[in-house]
Each structure stands twice: as C-alpha cells, then as structure tokens.
Design an enzyme around this catalytic site. Structure first.
Site, mmCIF file in Angstrom:
data_model
loop_
_atom_site.group_PDB
_atom_site.id
_atom_site.type_symbol
_atom_site.label_atom_id
_atom_site.label_comp_id
_atom_site.label_asym_id
_atom_site.label_seq_id
_atom_site.Cartn_x
_atom_site.Cartn_y
_atom_site.Cartn_z
ATOM 1 N N THR A 246 8.933 -34.516 5.274
ATOM 2 C CA THR A 246 7.894 -34.509 4.231
ATOM 3 C C THR A 246 7.224 -33.135 4.204
ATOM 4 O O THR A 246 6.137 -32.984 3.656
ATOM 5 C CB THR A 246 6.814 -35.601 4.476
ATOM 6 O OG1 THR A 246 6.250 -35.397 5.773
ATOM 7 C CG2 THR A 246 7.379 -36.999 4.368
ATOM 8 N N ARG A 248 8.865 -29.281 3.728
ATOM 9 C CA ARG A 248 9.469 -28.599 2.575
ATOM 10 C C ARG A 248 10.980 -28.651 2.748
ATOM 11 O O ARG A 248 11.500 -28.599 3.875
ATOM 12 C CB ARG A 248 9.016 -27.127 2.504
ATOM 13 C CG ARG A 248 7.592 -26.926 1.983
ATOM 14 C CD ARG A 248 7.444 -27.271 0.504
ATOM 15 N NE ARG A 248 6.105 -27.039 -0.014
ATOM 16 C CZ ARG A 248 5.121 -27.942 -0.084
ATOM 17 N NH1 ARG A 248 5.326 -29.170 0.359
ATOM 18 N NH2 ARG A 248 3.944 -27.627 -0.601
ATOM 19 N N ASP A 272 11.478 -36.488 1.490
ATOM 20 C CA ASP A 272 10.549 -36.446 0.350
ATOM 21 C C ASP A 272 10.618 -35.091 -0.345
ATOM 22 O O ASP A 272 10.086 -34.937 -1.445
ATOM 23 C CB ASP A 272 9.116 -36.707 0.851
ATOM 24 C CG ASP A 272 8.106 -36.728 -0.282
ATOM 25 O OD1 ASP A 272 8.359 -37.450 -1.267
ATOM 26 O OD2 ASP A 272 7.091 -36.016 -0.199
ATOM 27 N N GLU A 277 15.012 -28.810 -5.210
ATOM 28 C CA GLU A 277 14.216 -29.808 -5.946
ATOM 29 C C GLU A 277 13.567 -29.222 -7.205
ATOM 30 O O GLU A 277 13.243 -29.954 -8.144
ATOM 31 C CB GLU A 277 13.129 -30.423 -5.052
ATOM 32 C CG GLU A 277 11.948 -29.490 -4.747
ATOM 33 C CD GLU A 277 10.836 -30.150 -3.924
ATOM 34 O OE1 GLU A 277 11.142 -30.755 -2.873
ATOM 35 O OE2 GLU A 277 9.668 -30.046 -4.336
ATOM 36 N N HIS A 309 9.084 -35.639 -3.820
ATOM 37 C CA HIS A 309 7.908 -34.860 -3.382
ATOM 38 C C HIS A 309 6.610 -35.598 -3.757
ATOM 39 O O HIS A 309 5.798 -35.109 -4.539
ATOM 40 C CB HIS A 309 7.940 -33.457 -4.008
ATOM 41 C CG HIS A 309 7.114 -32.467 -3.248
ATOM 42 N ND1 HIS A 309 7.456 -31.154 -3.125
ATOM 43 C CD2 HIS A 309 5.936 -32.601 -2.577
ATOM 44 C CE1 HIS A 309 6.542 -30.509 -2.416
ATOM 45 N NE2 HIS A 309 5.607 -31.379 -2.073
ATOM 46 N N THR A 310 6.481 -36.742 -3.150
ATOM 47 C CA THR A 310 5.470 -37.729 -3.549
ATOM 48 C C THR A 310 4.452 -38.004 -2.454
ATOM 49 O O THR A 310 3.433 -38.645 -2.700
ATOM 50 C CB THR A 310 6.214 -39.066 -3.859
ATOM 51 O OG1 THR A 310 7.188 -38.811 -4.858
ATOM 52 C CG2 THR A 310 5.310 -40.165 -4.316
ATOM 53 N N ALA A 311 4.725 -37.525 -1.239
ATOM 54 C CA ALA A 311 3.920 -37.957 -0.088
ATOM 55 C C ALA A 311 2.430 -37.700 -0.288
ATOM 56 O O ALA A 311 1.589 -38.478 0.153
ATOM 57 C CB ALA A 311 4.414 -37.258 1.173
HETATM 58 P P1 NAI Z 1 -1.026 -26.971 9.204
HETATM 59 O O1 NAI Z 1 -1.135 -25.528 8.921
HETATM 60 O O2 NAI Z 1 -2.254 -27.735 9.574
HETATM 61 O O3 NAI Z 1 0.067 -27.234 10.349
HETATM 62 C C1 NAI Z 1 1.301 -26.575 10.402
HETATM 63 C C2 NAI Z 1 1.699 -26.455 11.873
HETATM 64 O O4 NAI Z 1 3.014 -25.897 11.920
HETATM 65 C C3 NAI Z 1 0.774 -25.540 12.681
HETATM 66 O O5 NAI Z 1 0.322 -26.191 13.844
HETATM 67 C C4 NAI Z 1 1.668 -24.339 13.001
HETATM 68 O O6 NAI Z 1 1.351 -23.728 14.254
HETATM 69 C C5 NAI Z 1 3.049 -24.994 13.014
HETATM 70 N N1 NAI Z 1 4.126 -24.023 12.867
HETATM 71 C C6 NAI Z 1 4.207 -22.987 12.002
HETATM 72 N N2 NAI Z 1 5.362 -22.311 12.187
HETATM 73 C C7 NAI Z 1 6.024 -22.953 13.186
HETATM 74 C C8 NAI Z 1 7.276 -22.746 13.843
HETATM 75 N N3 NAI Z 1 8.076 -21.712 13.498
HETATM 76 N N4 NAI Z 1 7.639 -23.590 14.814
HETATM 77 C C9 NAI Z 1 6.848 -24.604 15.193
HETATM 78 N N5 NAI Z 1 5.644 -24.855 14.617
HETATM 79 C C10 NAI Z 1 5.245 -24.040 13.624
HETATM 80 O O7 NAI Z 1 -0.344 -27.612 7.896
HETATM 81 P P2 NAI Z 1 -0.398 -29.128 7.425
HETATM 82 O O8 NAI Z 1 -1.620 -29.369 6.604
HETATM 83 O O9 NAI Z 1 -0.144 -30.004 8.597
HETATM 84 O O10 NAI Z 1 0.856 -29.151 6.395
HETATM 85 C C11 NAI Z 1 2.168 -28.896 6.845
HETATM 86 C C12 NAI Z 1 3.095 -28.735 5.665
HETATM 87 O O11 NAI Z 1 3.280 -29.988 5.012
HETATM 88 C C13 NAI Z 1 2.553 -27.827 4.531
HETATM 89 O O12 NAI Z 1 2.743 -26.460 4.801
HETATM 90 C C14 NAI Z 1 3.344 -28.295 3.332
HETATM 91 O O13 NAI Z 1 4.508 -27.509 3.174
HETATM 92 C C15 NAI Z 1 3.736 -29.732 3.695
HETATM 93 N N6 NAI Z 1 3.102 -30.703 2.776
HETATM 94 C C16 NAI Z 1 3.895 -31.576 2.086
HETATM 95 C C17 NAI Z 1 3.343 -32.481 1.199
HETATM 96 C C18 NAI Z 1 4.178 -33.495 0.465
HETATM 97 O O14 NAI Z 1 3.692 -34.087 -0.513
HETATM 98 N N7 NAI Z 1 5.406 -33.752 0.855
HETATM 99 C C19 NAI Z 1 1.903 -32.492 0.933
HETATM 100 C C20 NAI Z 1 1.147 -31.581 1.763
HETATM 101 C C21 NAI Z 1 1.747 -30.705 2.622
#
Ligand code: NAI
Length: 340
Positions: A246, A248, A272, A277, A309-311
């Site tokens: 969920t 990218r 998701d 996409e 992409h609904t989560a």
């Molecule tokens: P966040 O910034 O709070 O957490 C991301 C985590 O990933 C951080 O702890 C970071 O240290 C870690 N990270 C970054 N690069 C890394 C690597 N190379 N190896 C291991 N860990 C690594 O972000 P949050 O809010 O948790 O969101 C995460 C992702 O979820 C977003 O960037 C977005 O792409 C995706 N998302 C998807 C949605 C959906 O509808 N499917 C909706 C909202 C977000």
C-alpha cells in the site's frame, strides 16, 4: 513539515491584518470540492477549483495566487512547474503524503516550495490489514466463486494472523500503525527501517524477508527505495509468503513478483498501488483496452488482489486532507508576510 503551528495560525487568522488568501486547487474531485467549499470560507481562503490536473497549458489558472493545491493522481511535469513559477506560484501543497508525482528539487530550483499533507495513518493501516486478511484467506477466489453461486469450501485453507510472522518495511506513521494492529491480532512482527524510531523488533532486510510469511511495504518511493524488493530480494522470501503493497507501485519489481507468483514460489500478493498505474487507476476503463501488460497478467493470477490506490480514501482522511491543504497555504502566507 506541515500544519506545525496551529496556535500561531489561529492568532494570525484572528488578526485584522490577515487578508483572504486566494488559492487554485487543481485536479479537484467533486468529493473534494464539497469540502473545499465548506471549509475554505471558515478559514478565510478563496478557492478557485478546477477538475483539471495542472499542466504547462493551464498553469495560468493560478495567475495572481502564490499558493496552489494539487492532487497525486496525475504526475506533474517540470514544464508545468516552470509555467506555475512564471505565473507567480511560490507554494504547492500536494493533497497526498507521497511526493513522487512531482520533482521537488526541480520545483525548488524554480522558486516553488512543496509540502505534503498530514492525515491520520489509520485509513491506510486499516486497509493494509484488510488486504493481509484477504490474501491469507484466499478472498479473491472465494468471492469469485460465490458470485457465480458456487458455494463449496475452497481447496485452500486460510491462515490465522496469530500464527504468522509479518515483516513491516518502513516503520514511520503508517508502518507503526500497521504494527500496532498486528500486535492486536497476535502476529509476530519483524521490522526494518533505515532510521528506526519506534519500539519494534528491527532486523536486517534480508533476515526479515527470509522469516516473514507476509511482507508489507511502507517506505516512501525515492531513488533509494525504487525496486527495494527487487528480483534477488523476492527470491529470498520464504516459500509461500505474501506481499502486501500500500506504499507505491515501484517499491517492488512487479515483473519479478509476477514470475515468483506464476512459479508458485510466493503464496500471493495484495497490491493497492502498481507500477504503470498512472492513467489507468481512477478512470473508468471498462470499455477501453488496457495497455499495461503487467496489470493484465496480475489480474489473471488467482492469488493476486488489486485495488486502485484506494487505501487512503476514507471520509476522515479526505476531510483532513482538504483542511490541511488550506492550513498549509495559510501557514505559508503567514510566514511570507512575516518575512516581508
Ligand atoms: P513516513 O515518512 O512517516 O514513514 C516512512 C518510513 O520509511 C520512515 O520511517 C523512513 O525512515 C522509512 N524509510 C525511508 N527509506 C527507507 C529505506 N530505504 N529503507 C527502509 N526504510 C526506509 O511515511 P508514512 O506516512 O508512513 O507513508 C509511507 C508511504 O505510504 C508514503 O510515502 C506514501 O507513498 C504511501 N501512502 C500510500 C497511500 C495509499 O493510499 N496507498 C496513502 C498514503 C501514503
């Protein structure tokens, strides 16, 4: 990063010197438009709403506005960013957590600051757990069978989350919320993050892959995380394991995933988000050919669940997103007035 000074913002809004702030909202869906119309007047914002995603051609809709809001559904080209800069835009608030649909360093190089919104991680975390449960209970086959009135039990027995080890990659806001839920289900949880900040059983990535029955992805998509689950790493996964994404689409090498699923090395996947996409998700494509061969191959696999992409999409998250987009712009304007 966003909406960090609510008290200061409230004081500024209450002061006589705060003028109504005009913003252009690009790619605005009808559901978002209702919320913008309701919330903007209360916050002293005048929104100019357009359903069109921002392009080089329509960037001039933002003329006279320093701040704009954009959605995540359509990539924003550098030509569009340059056109926005020429129209006087200095600030973009994207109505998403991820930034990968626009080139942030390029935006900064043409004088535009980009910020994301901050909404509850619960929408995505709940959805992730739903996908995990659907994957381990063979929900796709069961729903397909019952729709054609075949009510026999599946040949595959389900698995219980309390018997499974779940590997959470990326333990930020969403990954942590997923781990909280998994602990409630009694799963063994392993974690991997390059900046671990939350209490968890952190292990190197390869160890997580070798031990987990379900691997779930929650890092942002960056140059470092592109194909984080590549062919080599997918081959290291436990036989019969499931992948849930969920985050990218490009966090995993989808070609390699399809091979592992076709060979029966992996038990299934619930996705998701997908590579390719863009231009497909969020559109009604029932009567049009689908050009993504990957998507067509995934649909054929009985062990793959796909959602568009609904989560994020809950009433609470949408309302928080709109409110946060408005306050982001107001905060930028307030900072700007303090600098002048
Ligand atoms: P966040 O910034 O709070 O957490 C991301 C985590 O990933 C951080 O702890 C970071 O240290 C870690 N990270 C970054 N690069 C890394 C690597 N190379 N190896 C291991 N860990 C690594 O972000 P949050 O809010 O948790 O969101 C995460 C992702 O979820 C977003 O960037 C977005 O792409 C995706 N998302 C998807 C949605 C959906 O509808 N499917 C909706 C909202 C977000």
């Amino acid at each position: 990063m966003t909406y960090s000074e609510p008290a200061a913002l409230r004081r500024w809004l209450a002061s006589a010197s705060s003028p109504a702030v005009p913003i252009t909202v690009f790619g605005c869906g009808s559901d978002e438009a209702v919320l913008f119309r309701e919330l903007a007047p209360r916050l002293g914002v005048v929104p100019n709403l357009t359903a069109a995603a921002v392009t080089e051609v329509n960037a001039e809709l933002a003329l006279g506005n320093r701040c704009i809001s954009v959605g995540h559904k359509t990539p924003i080209t550098n030509a569009a960013l340059l056109a926005l800069s020429r129209a006087g835009v200095e600030y973009i608030s994207t109505r998403s957590i991820g930034y990968n649909h626009l080139d942030v360093p390029y935006a900064e190089s043409v004088g535009i600051l980009v910020e994301n919104v901050d909404y509850s991680p619960d929408s995505v975390a709940d959805y992730t757990l739903m996908l995990m449960l659907m994957a381990v209970r063979d929900a796709k086959s069961m729903l397909r069978r019952t729709e054609v009135h075949d009510y026999r039990l599946s040949e595959l027995r389900g698995r219980e989350l309390r018997d499974l080890t779940v590997g959470v990659i990326g333990t930020g806001r969403i990954g942590s919320a997923v781990m909280d839920r998994l602990r409630g289900f009694g799963s063994r949880v392993l974690a991997h993050d390059n900046f671990p900040t939350t209490p968890a059983d952190y292990v190197p990535l390869d160890e997580l892959l070798e031990q987990s029955d379900i691997v779930t992805l929650h890092t942002p998509l960056t140059a470092d995380t592109h194909h984080l689950l590549d062919r080599r790493r997918i081959e290291r996964m436990k036989p019969g394991a499931f992948v849930v994404n969920t985050g990218r689409g490009a966090l995993l090498d989808t070609e390699a995933l399809v091979s592992a699923l076709q060979d029966g090395r992996l038990g299934g996947a619930a996705l998701d988000v997908l590579e390719e996409e863009e231009g497909i998700f969020y559109a009604d494509r029932r009567n049009e050919p689908i050009e993504s061969k990957l998507l067509l191959r995934l649909h054929e696999l009985p062990t793959v669940i796909i959602s568009p992409h609904t989560a994020f999409y809950t009433d609470r998250a949408l309302s928080d997103t709109v409110e946060n987009s408005l306050t982001n712009c107001l905060n930028f304007e307030r900072r700007k007035q303090q600098w002048i």
